[in-house]
Design an enzyme around this catalytic site. Sequence first.
Site, PDB file in Angstrom:
ATOM      1  N   ASP A  45       0.736   9.096  -0.924  1.00  0.00           N
ATOM      2  CA  ASP A  45       0.043   7.936  -1.503  1.00  0.00           C
ATOM      3  C   ASP A  45       0.190   8.057  -3.017  1.00  0.00           C
ATOM      4  O   ASP A  45       0.616   9.099  -3.529  1.00  0.00           O
ATOM      5  CB  ASP A  45      -1.446   7.942  -1.105  1.00  0.00           C
ATOM      6  CG  ASP A  45      -2.203   6.749  -1.680  1.00  0.00           C
ATOM      7  OD1 ASP A  45      -1.651   5.632  -1.676  1.00  0.00           O
ATOM      8  OD2 ASP A  45      -3.338   6.927  -2.157  1.00  0.00           O
ATOM      9  N   SER A  46      -0.210   6.999  -3.722  1.00  0.00           N
ATOM     10  CA  SER A  46      -0.191   7.084  -5.178  1.00  0.00           C
ATOM     11  C   SER A  46      -1.336   7.953  -5.700  1.00  0.00           C
ATOM     12  O   SER A  46      -1.325   8.335  -6.862  1.00  0.00           O
ATOM     13  CB  SER A  46      -0.310   5.683  -5.780  1.00  0.00           C
ATOM     14  OG  SER A  46      -1.542   5.112  -5.393  1.00  0.00           O
ATOM     15  N   CYS A  85      -0.320   4.621   2.377  1.00  0.00           N
ATOM     16  CA  CYS A  85      -0.361   3.744   1.207  1.00  0.00           C
ATOM     17  C   CYS A  85       0.182   2.380   1.630  1.00  0.00           C
ATOM     18  O   CYS A  85       1.325   2.284   2.111  1.00  0.00           O
ATOM     19  CB  CYS A  85       0.526   4.363   0.122  1.00  0.00           C
ATOM     20  SG  CYS A  85       0.797   3.293  -1.311  1.00  0.00           S
ATOM     21  N   GLU A 140      -9.697   5.197  -8.089  1.00  0.00           N
ATOM     22  CA  GLU A 140      -9.004   6.440  -8.447  1.00  0.00           C
ATOM     23  C   GLU A 140      -9.788   7.203  -9.515  1.00  0.00           C
ATOM     24  O   GLU A 140      -9.795   8.433  -9.546  1.00  0.00           O
ATOM     25  CB  GLU A 140      -7.592   6.095  -8.950  1.00  0.00           C
ATOM     26  CG  GLU A 140      -6.686   7.273  -9.182  1.00  0.00           C
ATOM     27  CD  GLU A 140      -6.172   7.946  -7.906  1.00  0.00           C
ATOM     28  OE1 GLU A 140      -6.101   7.285  -6.864  1.00  0.00           O
ATOM     29  OE2 GLU A 140      -5.849   9.152  -7.977  1.00  0.00           O
ATOM     30  N   CYS A 166      -5.418  -1.628   1.531  1.00  0.00           N
ATOM     31  CA  CYS A 166      -4.975  -0.570   0.611  1.00  0.00           C
ATOM     32  C   CYS A 166      -5.797   0.642   0.986  1.00  0.00           C
ATOM     33  O   CYS A 166      -7.009   0.529   1.222  1.00  0.00           O
ATOM     34  CB  CYS A 166      -5.257  -0.995  -0.828  1.00  0.00           C
ATOM     35  SG  CYS A 166      -5.235   0.365  -2.034  1.00  0.00           S
ATOM     36  N   HIS A 178      -6.962   3.001  -0.596  1.00  0.00           N
ATOM     37  CA  HIS A 178      -8.067   3.365  -1.496  1.00  0.00           C
ATOM     38  C   HIS A 178      -9.381   2.656  -1.095  1.00  0.00           C
ATOM     39  O   HIS A 178     -10.465   3.146  -1.388  1.00  0.00           O
ATOM     40  CB  HIS A 178      -7.737   2.948  -2.939  1.00  0.00           C
ATOM     41  CG  HIS A 178      -6.866   3.924  -3.678  1.00  0.00           C
ATOM     42  ND1 HIS A 178      -5.567   4.179  -3.321  1.00  0.00           N
ATOM     43  CD2 HIS A 178      -7.114   4.678  -4.781  1.00  0.00           C
ATOM     44  CE1 HIS A 178      -5.052   5.056  -4.175  1.00  0.00           C
ATOM     45  NE2 HIS A 178      -5.966   5.376  -5.077  1.00  0.00           N
TER      46      HIS A 178
HETATM   47  N1  DGL Z   1      -3.356   3.390  -1.951  1.00  0.00           N
HETATM   48  C1  DGL Z   1      -2.416   2.436  -2.270  1.00  0.00           C
HETATM   49  C2  DGL Z   1      -2.212   1.345  -1.269  1.00  0.00           C
HETATM   50  O1  DGL Z   1      -2.611   1.542  -0.137  1.00  0.00           O
HETATM   51  C3  DGL Z   1      -1.945   2.174  -3.632  1.00  0.00           C
HETATM   52  C4  DGL Z   1      -2.911   1.850  -4.711  1.00  0.00           C
HETATM   53  C5  DGL Z   1      -2.151   1.722  -6.000  1.00  0.00           C
HETATM   54  O2  DGL Z   1      -1.512   2.695  -6.404  1.00  0.00           O
HETATM   55  O3  DGL Z   1      -2.180   0.658  -6.577  1.00  0.00           O
HETATM   56  O4  DGL Z   1      -1.672   0.311  -1.545  1.00  0.00           O
END
Ligand code: DGL
Length: 266
Positions: free
Chosen positions: A10-11, A73, A154, A187, A189
């Site tokens: 993931d990021s 992600c 984040e 997402c 997150h």
């Molecule tokens: N967790 C990520 C997703 O599911 C990426 C969030 C990001 O880096 O913008 O899209």
Amino acid sequence: MNNKAIAVVDSGVGGLVCLKAIRKALPGEDIIYFGDTANMPYGTKSQEEVCALADKFTSFLYAHGIKMIILACGTLSSTAIPFFYKNYPELLVQGVIDPVVSAAARQCDEDSNVGVIATPRSIESDAYAQSFERLRKHLNVFYRGCPELSVYIEKGITEGPEMEELLHGYLDEMVYEDKIESLVLGCTHYPLVSGCINKLYPQLKLIEPSEALAKNAKVLLTVHGMDSGKDDGGTLCIYASKKTDGFIKMADSLGFGDALFEEVTL
Ligand code: DGL
């Protein structure tokens, strides 16, 4: 059977929530987690930029001898799957979009109104809309890209006035005008703010990706006969491209405090 490790990427911190579900579903697998915290957010980058970052971290992970990559992600899943198929044909690749959309199909009534929030890149890619179209169920789906949401999360901002204001800006129209009954957290997150979303909109049914992703990954691994054959004892290494306070705190609060944790410059 195959004893190589599985990479979960993931990021940043979003994939850690999925990691919890993946470890539970696959307790006998060695797992390497990579969070690209130095390059976060992915969701406002172009397809080319996201694929270039994916290339960098996959070469690093590949050197560890991995058999599978789980894209924990939404942005990578919506944008980079063809890249992985083309450049790493021997890797099993599991993305998050079809699993979470199938979970929505199971949990939402026919013809009901469903919202999808995700990063702008994921929404623009049309991957969610295409996945909903493949379903044999009619749902009225409304989409909203949320450019800043993952960035706040984040940093560790998951509740309080700032987060509530941000959520109102992204969700009020869907909730009060489109009258959505369910909301897909597109997402990885976003489940970290599900408590705050529940507080603001208690009537909404939230559909989260982690368990569906873990389940699908297990099926893919087993169907290909590439599981470790073990029921427990899988190891965990966590890498991040930058050891940020937000990442360390989140890893700790999700119970990964004891895992081997290293910063890696790609
Ligand atoms: N967790 C990520 C997703 O599911 C990426 C969030 C990001 O880096 O913008 O899209």
